[in-house]
Design a protein around this motif. Structure first.
Motif, short mmCIF file in Angstrom:
data_model
loop_
_atom_site.label_atom_id
_atom_site.label_comp_id
_atom_site.label_asym_id
_atom_site.label_seq_id
_atom_site.Cartn_x
_atom_site.Cartn_y
_atom_site.Cartn_z
N MET A 148 36.80 8.84 -77.52
CA MET A 148 35.94 9.43 -76.52
C MET A 148 35.40 8.27 -75.66
O MET A 148 35.10 7.26 -76.29
CB MET A 148 34.71 10.33 -77.20
CG MET A 148 33.92 10.75 -75.82
SD MET A 148 32.27 11.74 -76.48
CE MET A 148 33.20 13.33 -76.44
N ALA A 149 35.42 8.50 -74.33
CA ALA A 149 35.16 7.47 -73.46
C ALA A 149 33.60 7.13 -73.57
O ALA A 149 33.04 8.09 -73.86
CB ALA A 149 35.40 7.80 -71.99
N LEU A 150 33.39 5.87 -73.40
CA LEU A 150 32.10 5.40 -73.30
C LEU A 150 31.87 4.47 -72.05
O LEU A 150 32.73 3.91 -71.56
CB LEU A 150 31.83 4.35 -74.26
CG LEU A 150 30.19 4.29 -74.46
CD1 LEU A 150 29.17 5.10 -74.73
CD2 LEU A 150 30.20 3.05 -75.74
N HIS A 151 30.94 4.72 -71.19
CA HIS A 151 30.71 4.04 -69.97
C HIS A 151 29.80 2.78 -70.13
O HIS A 151 28.92 2.82 -70.97
CB HIS A 151 30.14 5.04 -68.72
CG HIS A 151 31.25 6.14 -68.88
ND1 HIS A 151 32.47 5.99 -68.36
CD2 HIS A 151 31.11 7.54 -68.90
CE1 HIS A 151 32.88 7.67 -68.50
NE2 HIS A 151 32.04 8.16 -68.92
N ILE A 152 29.93 2.05 -68.91
CA ILE A 152 28.88 1.19 -68.82
C ILE A 152 27.99 1.20 -67.46
O ILE A 152 28.72 1.64 -66.65
CB ILE A 152 29.55 -0.44 -68.69
CG1 ILE A 152 30.24 -0.55 -70.25
CG2 ILE A 152 28.61 -1.61 -68.46
CD1 ILE A 152 30.87 -1.81 -70.35
N LEU A 153 26.73 0.85 -67.61
CA LEU A 153 25.75 1.01 -66.44
C LEU A 153 25.39 -0.38 -66.16
O LEU A 153 25.13 -1.16 -67.02
CB LEU A 153 24.49 1.84 -66.87
CG LEU A 153 23.65 2.16 -65.92
CD1 LEU A 153 24.31 3.09 -64.67
CD2 LEU A 153 22.65 3.13 -66.55
N LYS A 154 25.31 -0.77 -65.05
CA LYS A 154 25.07 -1.91 -64.45
C LYS A 154 24.42 -2.01 -63.07
O LYS A 154 24.85 -1.23 -62.22
CB LYS A 154 26.54 -2.93 -64.33
CG LYS A 154 26.31 -4.51 -63.68
CD LYS A 154 25.85 -5.54 -64.84
CE LYS A 154 25.97 -6.58 -64.48
NZ LYS A 154 24.69 -7.35 -63.96
N LEU A 155 23.60 -2.87 -62.84
CA LEU A 155 22.98 -2.96 -61.40
C LEU A 155 23.83 -3.82 -60.59
O LEU A 155 24.66 -4.95 -60.93
CB LEU A 155 21.75 -3.90 -61.62
CG LEU A 155 20.66 -3.52 -62.18
CD1 LEU A 155 19.18 -4.39 -62.23
CD2 LEU A 155 19.93 -2.01 -61.43
N CYS A 156 24.13 -3.38 -59.39
CA CYS A 156 25.24 -4.03 -58.31
C CYS A 156 23.94 -4.91 -57.47
O CYS A 156 23.77 -4.40 -56.27
CB CYS A 156 25.80 -3.08 -57.54
SG CYS A 156 27.06 -3.70 -56.69
N VAL A 157 23.85 -6.24 -58.15
CA VAL A 157 22.81 -7.12 -57.46
C VAL A 157 23.28 -7.36 -56.15
O VAL A 157 24.43 -7.95 -56.06
CB VAL A 157 22.55 -8.31 -58.45
CG1 VAL A 157 21.62 -9.11 -57.64
CG2 VAL A 157 21.70 -7.70 -59.52
#
Length: 141
Positions: A1-10
């Motif tokens: 199953m897919a897992l995502h990544i969350l990141k600030l777009c500074v």
């Protein structure tokens, strides 16, 4: 199953800023593909590569995602090994989802990821970001 990544777009004020920045840098990057280099290699790399995306937080809201197509090892000028998250160039807008700032990146479970916005029809304009964010805060999607 897919897992995502969350990141600030500074440094980006909008999805258009992210698009412009990636397009301008494409000639400098291997294969012309957008990437983000991070210190840590994801421990759950197999799940991330099984259809995962990076969800970009712009000005306090998740607004867009890009599919992660591979992870490349990169050695920094300081000799330290790092990880390059390599993305599909297509930017897929999502429903605005407020997020607090944090350092680095976080895993994002598929059930917690904001839904993709439908593609606009010819002649249909997207909502202004401020209006879309306000509606999301009230739970209107």
């Amino acid at each position: 199953m897919a897992l995502h990544i969350l990141k600030l777009c500074v440094g980006c004020e909008s999805v258009e800023d992210l698009s412009d920045w990636q397009r301008q840098r494409a000639a400098e990057l291997p294969g012309g593909l957008p990437r983000h280099v991070t210190r840590m290699w994801p421990k759950r790399a197999d799940e991330v590569l099984d259809g995962g995306s990076i969800y970009w937080i712009i000005k306090g809201n998740v607004l867009v995602r890009q599919r992660i197509i591979r992870l490349d090892p990169v050695e920094g000028a300081d000799g330290i090994n790092r990880c390059a998250l390599v993305f599909d160039p297509e930017l897929i807008r999502t429903e605005p989802a407020p997020r607090r700032p944090f350092q680095g990146w976080r895993y994002l479970k598929p059930e917690d990821a904001p839904r993709d916005l439908p593609p606009t029809r010819p002649g249909e304009e997207t909502l202004p970001p401020e209006l879309a964010e306000a509606l999301a805060e009230f739970g209107w999607r």
